[in-house]
Design an enzyme around this catalytic site. Sequence first.
Site, PDB file in Angstrom:
ATOM      1  N   ASP A 177       0.873  -1.183   0.000  1.00 14.58           N
ATOM      2  CA  ASP A 177       0.000   0.000   0.000  1.00 14.58           C
ATOM      3  C   ASP A 177       0.909   1.232   0.000  1.00 14.58           C
ATOM      4  O   ASP A 177       1.895   1.272   0.744  1.00 14.58           O
ATOM      5  CB  ASP A 177      -0.891  -0.007   1.254  1.00 14.58           C
ATOM      6  N   ASN A 178       0.575   2.224  -0.825  1.00 15.75           N
ATOM      7  CA  ASN A 178       1.429   3.434  -0.838  1.00 15.75           C
ATOM      8  C   ASN A 178       0.960   4.473   0.182  1.00 15.75           C
ATOM      9  O   ASN A 178       1.532   5.561   0.274  1.00 15.75           O
ATOM     10  CB  ASN A 178       1.518   4.032  -2.250  1.00 15.75           C
ATOM     11  N   PHE A 205      -6.890  -4.573  -4.349  1.00 14.14           N
ATOM     12  CA  PHE A 205      -7.872  -3.588  -3.867  1.00 14.14           C
ATOM     13  C   PHE A 205      -7.461  -2.154  -4.193  1.00 14.14           C
ATOM     14  O   PHE A 205      -8.324  -1.282  -4.284  1.00 14.14           O
ATOM     15  CB  PHE A 205      -8.013  -3.677  -2.339  1.00 14.14           C
ATOM     16  N   TYR A 248     -14.215   6.609 -13.693  1.00 15.61           N
ATOM     17  CA  TYR A 248     -14.005   5.614 -12.635  1.00 15.61           C
ATOM     18  C   TYR A 248     -14.485   4.242 -13.113  1.00 15.61           C
ATOM     19  O   TYR A 248     -13.747   3.263 -13.100  1.00 15.61           O
ATOM     20  CB  TYR A 248     -14.734   6.033 -11.344  1.00 15.61           C
ATOM     21  N   ILE A 260     -30.004  14.975   1.690  1.00 21.17           N
ATOM     22  CA  ILE A 260     -30.508  13.935   0.776  1.00 21.17           C
ATOM     23  C   ILE A 260     -30.316  14.481  -0.632  1.00 21.17           C
ATOM     24  O   ILE A 260     -30.904  15.508  -0.976  1.00 21.17           O
ATOM     25  CB  ILE A 260     -32.002  13.644   1.029  1.00 21.17           C
ATOM     26  N   ASP A 300     -25.929   9.955 -10.490  1.00 20.61           N
ATOM     27  CA  ASP A 300     -26.500   8.888  -9.668  1.00 20.61           C
ATOM     28  C   ASP A 300     -27.645   8.172 -10.396  1.00 20.61           C
ATOM     29  O   ASP A 300     -28.662   8.803 -10.705  1.00 20.61           O
ATOM     30  CB  ASP A 300     -27.063   9.457  -8.351  1.00 20.61           C
TER      31      ASP A 300
HETATM   32  N1  UFG Z   1     -26.295  10.304  -0.770  1.00 22.99           N
HETATM   33  C1  UFG Z   1     -27.029  11.280  -0.139  1.00 22.99           C
HETATM   34  N2  UFG Z   1     -26.402  12.061   0.787  1.00 22.99           N
HETATM   35  C2  UFG Z   1     -25.091  11.913   1.113  1.00 22.99           C
HETATM   36  C3  UFG Z   1     -24.351  10.900   0.478  1.00 22.99           C
HETATM   37  C4  UFG Z   1     -24.983  10.115  -0.472  1.00 22.99           C
HETATM   38  O1  UFG Z   1     -28.212  11.458  -0.403  1.00 22.99           O
HETATM   39  O2  UFG Z   1     -24.593  12.676   1.960  1.00 22.99           O
HETATM   40  C5  UFG Z   1     -26.966   9.438  -1.730  1.00 22.99           C
HETATM   41  C6  UFG Z   1     -26.313   9.413  -3.096  1.00 22.99           C
HETATM   42  O3  UFG Z   1     -26.733  10.498  -3.881  1.00 22.99           O
HETATM   43  C7  UFG Z   1     -26.750   8.059  -3.609  1.00 22.99           C
HETATM   44  C8  UFG Z   1     -26.828   7.188  -2.332  1.00 22.99           C
HETATM   45  O4  UFG Z   1     -26.896   8.114  -1.261  1.00 22.99           O
HETATM   46  O5  UFG Z   1     -28.020   8.133  -4.159  1.00 22.99           O
HETATM   47  C9  UFG Z   1     -25.617   6.304  -2.132  1.00 22.99           C
HETATM   48  O6  UFG Z   1     -24.450   7.103  -2.296  1.00 22.99           O
HETATM   49  P1  UFG Z   1     -22.968   6.584  -1.974  1.00 22.99           P
HETATM   50  O7  UFG Z   1     -22.037   7.688  -2.343  1.00 22.99           O
HETATM   51  O8  UFG Z   1     -22.926   6.050  -0.589  1.00 22.99           O
HETATM   52  O9  UFG Z   1     -22.806   5.344  -2.938  1.00 22.99           O
HETATM   53  P2  UFG Z   1     -22.934   5.252  -4.529  1.00 22.99           P
HETATM   54  O10 UFG Z   1     -24.082   4.335  -4.793  1.00 22.99           O
HETATM   55  O11 UFG Z   1     -22.918   6.554  -5.206  1.00 22.99           O
HETATM   56  O12 UFG Z   1     -21.510   4.624  -4.868  1.00 22.99           O
HETATM   57  C10 UFG Z   1     -21.270   3.272  -4.907  1.00 22.99           C
HETATM   58  C11 UFG Z   1     -19.783   3.036  -4.664  1.00 22.99           C
HETATM   59  C12 UFG Z   1     -18.972   3.671  -5.763  1.00 22.99           C
HETATM   60  C13 UFG Z   1     -19.458   3.188  -7.087  1.00 22.99           C
HETATM   61  C14 UFG Z   1     -20.937   3.412  -7.252  1.00 22.99           C
HETATM   62  C15 UFG Z   1     -21.468   2.803  -8.509  1.00 22.99           C
HETATM   63  O13 UFG Z   1     -19.417   3.554  -3.425  1.00 22.99           O
HETATM   64  O14 UFG Z   1     -17.612   3.328  -5.591  1.00 22.99           O
HETATM   65  O15 UFG Z   1     -21.631   2.805  -6.173  1.00 22.99           O
HETATM   66  O16 UFG Z   1     -22.511   3.566  -9.001  1.00 22.99           O
HETATM   67  F1  UFG Z   1     -18.842   3.818  -8.097  1.00 22.99           F
END
Ligand code: UFG
Length: 326
Positions: free
Chosen positions: A31-32, A73, A141, A206, A283
């Site tokens: 791990d770096n 990972f 990504y 949200i 999203d």
């Molecule tokens: N969200 C909120 N408020 C916050 C944070 C997130 O409403 O403060 C919402 C986001 O908009 C999303 C949901 O909660 O609708 C989940 O968000 P996350 O960031 O927790 O997770 P994601 O589904 O966006 O991300 C996950 C992985 C990523 C991956 C992605 C694939 O963590 O690495 O799924 O779409 F790229």
Amino acid sequence: MNVLVTGGAGYIGSHAVRELIRAGHTVTVLDNLSTGHRAAVDSRAHFVQGDTGDAVMVERLLVDRRIEAVLHFAAFIEVGESVQDPDKYYRNNFASPLALLGAMRAADVRKIVFSSTAAVYGNPVRVPIQEDDVRAPINPYGRSKMMTEMAIEDASKAYGLGYAILRYFNVAGASPDGTIGEAHEPESHLIPRILMAAREGRAVGIFGTDYATPDGTCIRDYIHVVDLVNAHILALEKIEEGRDAVYNLGSEKGFSVREVIDACRAATGLDIRAEEHPRRPGDPDRLIASSSRVRALGWEPQYPDMTTIISHAWKWHQTHPRGYKS
Ligand code: UFG
């Protein structure tokens, strides 16, 4: 088995190291520390600070430590950042694993477990998402992860590399004893952001309330980090040369943002305030995994319950308010 865990100081990698040791494997961590934490690495693992993309060093490490399999990972994970700075993502999430694959070939290491993501599906054509559904990522990504998947699949065909590609849905929770957990900077994930807001008496935002879902907020499939890493161990033990092995890691159950906030209220006993904000770009409405393939491998989640996932995360947050700096 002698295994190399790249990114073993990160959130998921550090949990994997622990479970691998528990399962009887001998673990070397590379791990770096660009985003990982030295304190997250189990003291029984051999730790090396360095880059996965340093092919010469990695080849030497694989030989010296008599490595038989790699769990990869190490990666950057911020979708928004990948749009702003794609080069950073293609280098770390594609060029570095390519160098790793080259070093593995040179050192005759023939097994890899690769951390991929639901982001390779982009906006899914159906839910639950099946592993054979089309890969159509919508950001750098997701594309960087898809490109590494393809490089692994081609290496398997050409050089007989054995592999398991694991596509993560929403990973959450922490070690049940509360000693290791999620410590991203900045933190973008929903559950830690709700718990941090709860601890600090702030409101959580949200991001979007006009999605095509019953309560208007995005639906995601949450999986406990310990269950997720145990699927890696199972997949590792079942790797066979020449066999296609792509698995979704999710629970097949969807929770909306509002439902997750309610579950956090129930798990913490706190009256967590929520504010409605505009959508976060990129999203999808709904991401839910079909998990029948990994279940057919013999995987059964130990912590399928959302309240348990949140309780373990909450224990970590309460005992480590400043993450590993606490
Ligand atoms: N969200 C909120 N408020 C916050 C944070 C997130 O409403 O403060 C919402 C986001 O908009 C999303 C949901 O909660 O609708 C989940 O968000 P996350 O960031 O927790 O997770 P994601 O589904 O966006 O991300 C996950 C992985 C990523 C991956 C992605 C694939 O963590 O690495 O799924 O779409 F790229």
